[in-house]
Design a protein around this motif. Structure first.
Motif, mmCIF file in Angstrom:
data_model
loop_
_atom_site.group_PDB
_atom_site.id
_atom_site.type_symbol
_atom_site.label_atom_id
_atom_site.label_comp_id
_atom_site.label_asym_id
_atom_site.label_seq_id
_atom_site.Cartn_x
_atom_site.Cartn_y
_atom_site.Cartn_z
ATOM 1 N N SER A 200 51.876 -64.301 -3.075
ATOM 2 C CA SER A 200 52.491 -63.058 -2.595
ATOM 3 C C SER A 200 52.509 -63.044 -1.076
ATOM 4 N N ALA A 201 53.189 -62.064 -0.519
ATOM 5 C CA ALA A 201 53.196 -61.882 0.935
ATOM 6 C C ALA A 201 51.804 -61.440 1.394
ATOM 7 N N THR B 59 54.842 -56.588 2.658
ATOM 8 C CA THR B 59 56.064 -56.072 2.022
ATOM 9 C C THR B 59 56.265 -54.595 2.366
ATOM 10 N N GLU C 296 57.006 -63.640 1.590
ATOM 11 C CA GLU C 296 56.418 -64.722 0.788
ATOM 12 C C GLU C 296 56.673 -66.092 1.413
ATOM 13 N N PHE D 24 57.934 -63.463 -6.287
ATOM 14 C CA PHE D 24 58.699 -62.219 -6.127
ATOM 15 C C PHE D 24 60.183 -62.428 -5.862
ATOM 16 N N ARG E 137 58.713 -54.600 -7.007
ATOM 17 C CA ARG E 137 57.374 -54.601 -6.428
ATOM 18 C C ARG E 137 56.341 -55.136 -7.428
ATOM 19 N N GLY E 138 55.452 -55.975 -6.936
ATOM 20 C CA GLY E 138 54.447 -56.577 -7.810
ATOM 21 C C GLY E 138 54.971 -57.797 -8.557
ATOM 22 N N GLY E 139 56.190 -58.238 -8.209
ATOM 23 C CA GLY E 139 56.887 -59.260 -8.998
ATOM 24 C C GLY E 139 56.332 -60.672 -8.930
ATOM 25 N N SER E 140 55.393 -60.933 -8.021
ATOM 26 C CA SER E 140 54.852 -62.298 -7.956
ATOM 27 C C SER E 140 54.112 -62.684 -9.234
ATOM 28 N N ASP E 141 53.554 -61.682 -9.915
ATOM 29 C CA ASP E 141 52.901 -61.968 -11.205
ATOM 30 C C ASP E 141 53.925 -62.574 -12.165
HETATM 31 N N1 ASP Z 1 54.983 -58.931 -2.126
HETATM 32 C C1 ASP Z 1 55.566 -58.202 -3.223
HETATM 33 C C2 ASP Z 1 55.039 -56.782 -3.264
HETATM 34 O O1 ASP Z 1 54.208 -56.410 -2.456
HETATM 35 C C3 ASP Z 1 55.369 -58.899 -4.532
HETATM 36 C C4 ASP Z 1 53.931 -59.027 -4.984
HETATM 37 O O2 ASP Z 1 53.007 -58.934 -4.188
HETATM 38 O O3 ASP Z 1 53.722 -59.254 -6.179
HETATM 39 O O4 ASP Z 1 55.464 -56.036 -4.098
#
Ligand code: ASP
Ligand code: ADP
Ligand code: MG
Length: 424
Positions: free
Chosen positions: A41-42, A47, A74, A136, A151-155
């Motif tokens: 992730s970033a 982000t 990222e 992401f 958001r949260g898409g790196s998972d």
């Molecule tokens: N950097 C992105 C976010 O903050 C993706 C992630 O962290 O999963 O939403």
């Protein structure tokens, strides 16, 4: 040789020191004889900071440009992580989402993965390198543009890589020891679960528990990927998210009735006041809302006042969809014939989740009793087979979560530890 996919969240790579620490962990996994692919992730709150910057430039951003901007976060962490690994004497190579073959549809800000073609990743692995992939983000063949997964898409990036590469494990490293019975930042007495079913995790993630991206849980379920959520700050065991149909090692386990309590402060409530109580009124209202692509969650329709033949309809949508739904309804006031609109952005949603709720009696009564004893008023209620959700005032939802957590005997003996992150 095993193939391991690891994902490190923003709080695990927040600064140079953290990146070096994570690099060491990755090298250890590589030295233990595994092929290692990392989704990253970033750094920290990058982000959010990029979003703030975009908002300062203009309140309404072109979706294509916003994805260009956000995907850069990222790119920074992937390159730094690859450098750190190389400095430890191991080959490493970073790849953007498009280089990694993360093919998505063309919906900016919420793209769905349609194909994964990890040709370059395979080549790098064959040459002995550790592979680092920017989380992401993806690439749309249709629009030929860079997209982001939400958001949260790196998972979700990590799970998609694990499925496409047929990995043996998909480890999600974060700033807490695993999946807890509630957000440890809100309920300090939350305790870590050793395992949770993917069905329950799906409901928790959909109800605001951001420890896992809901789409990652869906993707993992569909592709038979077992997730392992762990802390990047120690070597404790973490939580296995498993599909009960494909039992993990150790076989069947007796499920507890409640898996957890989630809190969501990301919704708003819109009330359409004085709607003519005739067939078709709700259909018309929600058709207009649907056209804005707003994602309606809870709906309540009051009993109409006999004298007026009118009723009120309230519903909730994510904050980011609130304004557009409100504007669309307001524009249609004449044809819908309602009296006025109310917009309430001070709501909180609490959800109680547990697969065994299906066959357990009295769960709602116990929930309502706990809220009553804590002096908290319930404004809306909705249920699914394995979830009960209530809307309260925003400023009382955390206290509500703590009261409910205690009432269902979920409190652990020790306070939960959060190792890093700002909770933003
Ligand atoms: N950097 C992105 C976010 O903050 C993706 C992630 O962290 O999963 O939403
Ligand atoms: P990352 O940067 O690693 O992706 P996130 O901030 O997205 O981390 O997710 C981890 C955070 O999720 C935790 O710090 C915690 O505050 C929050 N969280 C919410 N619900 C839960 C839960 N049920 N179990 C664990 N963490 C939770
Ligand atoms: Mg996350």
């Amino acid at each position: 040789m095993s193939l391991i996919v690891q994902k490190y969240g923003g709080s695990s790579v927040a600064d140079a020191e953290s990146i070096k620490r994570v690099a060491k962990r990755i090298v250890e996994a590589r030295r233990a004889g595994n092929d290692v692919v990392v989704a990253v992730s970033a750094m920290g709150d990058t982000t959010d900071e990029l979003m703030d910057l975009a908002n300062e430039v203009t309140p309404i951003q072109a979706p294509r440009e916003l994805d260009m901007l956000l995907s850069s976060g990222e790119r920074i962490s992937m390159a730094l992580l690859a450098m750190a690994i190389k400095s430890l004497g191991h080959d490493a190579r970073s790849f953007t989402g498009s280089q990694a073959g993360m093919i998505t549809d063309s919906v900016h800000g919420a793209a769905r993965i349609v194909d994964v073609t990890p040709v370059r990743l395979r080549e790098a692995l064959d040459e002995g390198a550790v592979v680092i992939v920017a989380g992401f983000q993806g690439f749309s063949r249709e629009s030929r543009d860079i997209t982001t997964l939400g958001r949260g898409g790196s998972d979700t990036t990590a799970v998609a890589l694990a499925a496409a590469l047929d990995a043996d494990v998909c480890e999600i490293y974060t700033d807490v020891d695993g999946v807890f019975t509630s957000d440890p930042r809100i309920v300090t007495k939350a305790h870590k679960l050793d395992r949770i079913t993917s069905e329950e995790m799906l409901e928790l993630a959909g109800s605001g528990a951001k420890v896992l991206h809901i789409r990652a849980v869906e993707y993992a379920r569909r592709h038979g990927v077992t997730l392992h959520v762990r802390s990047s700050f120690n070597n404790s065991e973490g939580t296995i998210v498993y599909d009960p149909e494909r039992l993990p090692e150790g076989g069947a386990v007796e499920e507890s009735v409640i898996a957890g309590v989630a809190v969501d402060l990301g919704q708003v409530k819109i009330t359409v006041v004085g709607v003519p109580d005739v067939p078709g009124a709700a259909a018309k209202i929600f058709k207009i809302v649907a056209r804005t692509n707003a994602n309606v969650d809870m709906i309540v329709q009051n009993v109409s006042a006999a004298a007026t033949g009118r009723t009120d309809i309230s519903f909730t949508v994510p904050k980011s969809d609130g304004e557009k739904a409100l504007t669309a309804l307001s524009d249609a006031q004449e044809s819908l014939g309602f009296e006025s609109l109310q917009y309430d952005d001070q709501i909180g949603k609490l959800s109680l989740v547990g697969a065994a709720m299906r066959s357990a009696a009295g769960i709602s009564a116990r929930l309502f009793e706990a809220l009553y004893e804590a002096g908290i008023n319930i404004e809306m209620i909705s249920t699914s087979e394995i979830r009960i959700s209530v809307v309260t005032r925003a400023d009382s939802v955390n206290a509500a979560a703590r009261a409910v957590h205690t009432a269902f005997d979920l409190d652990g003996d020790d306070d939960a530890v959060v190792y890093a992150g700002t909770g933003r």
